[in-house]
Design an enzyme around this catalytic site. Structure first.
Site, PDB file in Angstrom:
ATOM      1  N   HIS A   1       0.817  -1.207   0.000  1.00 36.89           N
ATOM      2  CA  HIS A   1       0.000   0.000   0.000  1.00 36.89           C
ATOM      3  C   HIS A   1       0.856   1.264   0.000  1.00 36.89           C
ATOM      4  CE1 HIS A   1      -2.868   2.980   1.701  1.00 36.89           C
ATOM      5  NE2 HIS A   1      -3.748   2.268   1.019  1.00 36.89           N
TER       6      HIS A   1
ATOM      7  N   HIS B   1      -6.999  -5.226   5.672  1.00 31.58           N
ATOM      8  CA  HIS B   1      -8.147  -5.813   4.979  1.00 31.58           C
ATOM      9  C   HIS B   1      -8.453  -7.230   5.453  1.00 31.58           C
ATOM     10  CE1 HIS B   1      -8.744  -2.529   2.120  1.00 31.58           C
ATOM     11  NE2 HIS B   1      -7.429  -2.384   2.178  1.00 31.58           N
TER      12      HIS B   1
ATOM     13  N   LYS C   1     -12.077   0.000   8.156  1.00 37.06           N
ATOM     14  CA  LYS C   1     -12.641  -0.895   7.149  1.00 37.06           C
ATOM     15  C   LYS C   1     -13.722  -1.754   7.808  1.00 37.06           C
ATOM     16  CE  LYS C   1      -8.478  -0.320   4.487  1.00 37.06           C
ATOM     17  NZ  LYS C   1      -7.981   0.806   5.327  1.00 37.06           N
TER      18      LYS C   1
END
Length: 365
Positions: free
Chosen positions: A118, A191, A222
């Site tokens: 990322h 995630h 998230k």
């Protein structure tokens, strides 16, 4: 009016590349694009009648006036759940990655990171005094080649679930390689949090490797449905970050109002077994669907359809949006040229009928 026309050159370049970004809302569209995998945010599961008793501001940084009992209790709760000695809360996952990676590796050290890591990881590497080198995505042979040449303290950095492809890292094999070369493994569980494992504790605990990892980053924006992040590790690591991590030291702390939401979510998401089962059903249905695009293999809610060319993927995303689906294109330079894609996110609150309609439209596009 201020004369800032000098900014136009780069903005016009983006427009010519069809990669110009602008803010949009997606009101009244079916959500297939947010990271709210379990629906905690969408279903307002963290609202509370006693919300008025929690301050909306922390008044300062943690080392000055911004430390308080509730945030320390949250760190204790998080550490216990994730089976680690200590947790340190940051204001976002971006801050956590930058704060960890810019502070720990030093001049003469080596950082080896997955090529699909990322942007927040890359920003932390950019600010570090250590040398950093990428290895091909999930390619352990390429990583080992780099490990043989690494100097100083060695750090391996990866995501457990990759944000754009939705696949997992080969964590057990990475642990073995790290141990073989005396490297310190850092994994971003952003995630995987809430999704992977029986209680959503992430891939590290699912594989029972928590004692072999130097540092884990779990984010709350998230599946957890709120804001912030935590770096997990030893008490020594926590003390080091409190003393040397600039994004932690020089930032106003998250307010009690936000921390209360984090604590409540950690009471809710571990028990959302039905929602995780529904997600798996949606994932299987999507993976089995016949579509006229290259489909990335993923057993997570992140499903990618490769549609090369910014213009092409924008056109298909626009068709979906015009038909009531909130789906966004991922454009170059966010992803490599010719790897532009639709990043479709599946949620526990999406109905079978909504998913069927999305797949039918994609198949006929």
């Amino acid at each position: 009016m201020y004369h800032d026309e000098f900014l136009d050159d780069k903005l016009n370049d983006r427009k010519l590349q069809r990669s110009y970004r602008s803010l949009q809302t997606s009101d009244n569209k079916i959500d297939f694009f947010s990271n709210d995998y379990l629906g905690i945010a969408q279903q307002r599961l963290l609202t509370s009648e006693d919300v008025h008793i929690y301050a909306a501001g922390a008044t300062g940084s943690r080392l000055l006036s911004g430390n308080y009992a509730l945030i320390e209790a949250a760190e204790s709760t998080i550490a216990t759940f994730h089976q680690t000695p200590a947790a340190l809360i940051f204001n976002s996952g971006y801050d956590a990655n930058v704060g960890l990676l810019s502070a720990i590796p030093q001049k003469g050290d080596t950082i080896l990171y997955d090529a699909l890591s990322h942007a927040s990881i890359r920003e932390g590497l950019r600010l570090s005094f250590a040398q950093s080198f990428s290895f091909r995505h999930n390619d352990l042979m390429h990583l080992e080649e780099k490990l043989k040449l690494a100097k100083g303290h060695i750090f391996i950095v990866t995501e457990t679930v990759f944000s754009m492809d939705g696949d997992r890292c080969p964590l057990p094999d990475l642990v073995l390689l790290a141990q073989k070369y005396g490297a310190h493994l850092i994994v971003d569980e952003a995630h995987a949090t809430g999704i992977i494992g029986k209680n959503g504790a992430g891939l590290t605990q699912h594989d029972q490797l928590q004692e072999a990892i130097f540092a884990r980053i779990h984010t709350f924006g998230k599946a957890v449905g709120c804001q912030g992040a935590a770096v997990l590790g030893s008490e020594r690591l926590k003390a080091y970050l409190v003393n040397f991590s600039r994004p932690f030291i020089y930032t106003t702390a998250l307010p009690p109002l936000a921390i209360k939401a984090v604590i409540k979510s950690y009471q809710i998401f571990p028990e959302m077994h039905t929602e995780r089962q529904v997600l798996q059903q949606h994932i299987q249905q999507f993976q089995q669907a016949k579509l006229p695009f290259q489909k990335l293999i993923s057993d997570t809610p992140i499903q990618g359809l490769i549609i090369p060319g910014n213009e092409n993927v924008i056109q298909i995303a626009t068709t979906l949006q015009n038909n009531g689906f909130a789906v966004r294109p991922i454009l170059y330079p966010t992803v490599p040229k010719n790897a532009e894609r639709l990043r479709i996110i599946l949620h526990a609150f999406n109905t079978k009928n909504e998913l069927q309609n999305l797949l039918y439209l994609l198949a006929s596009t």
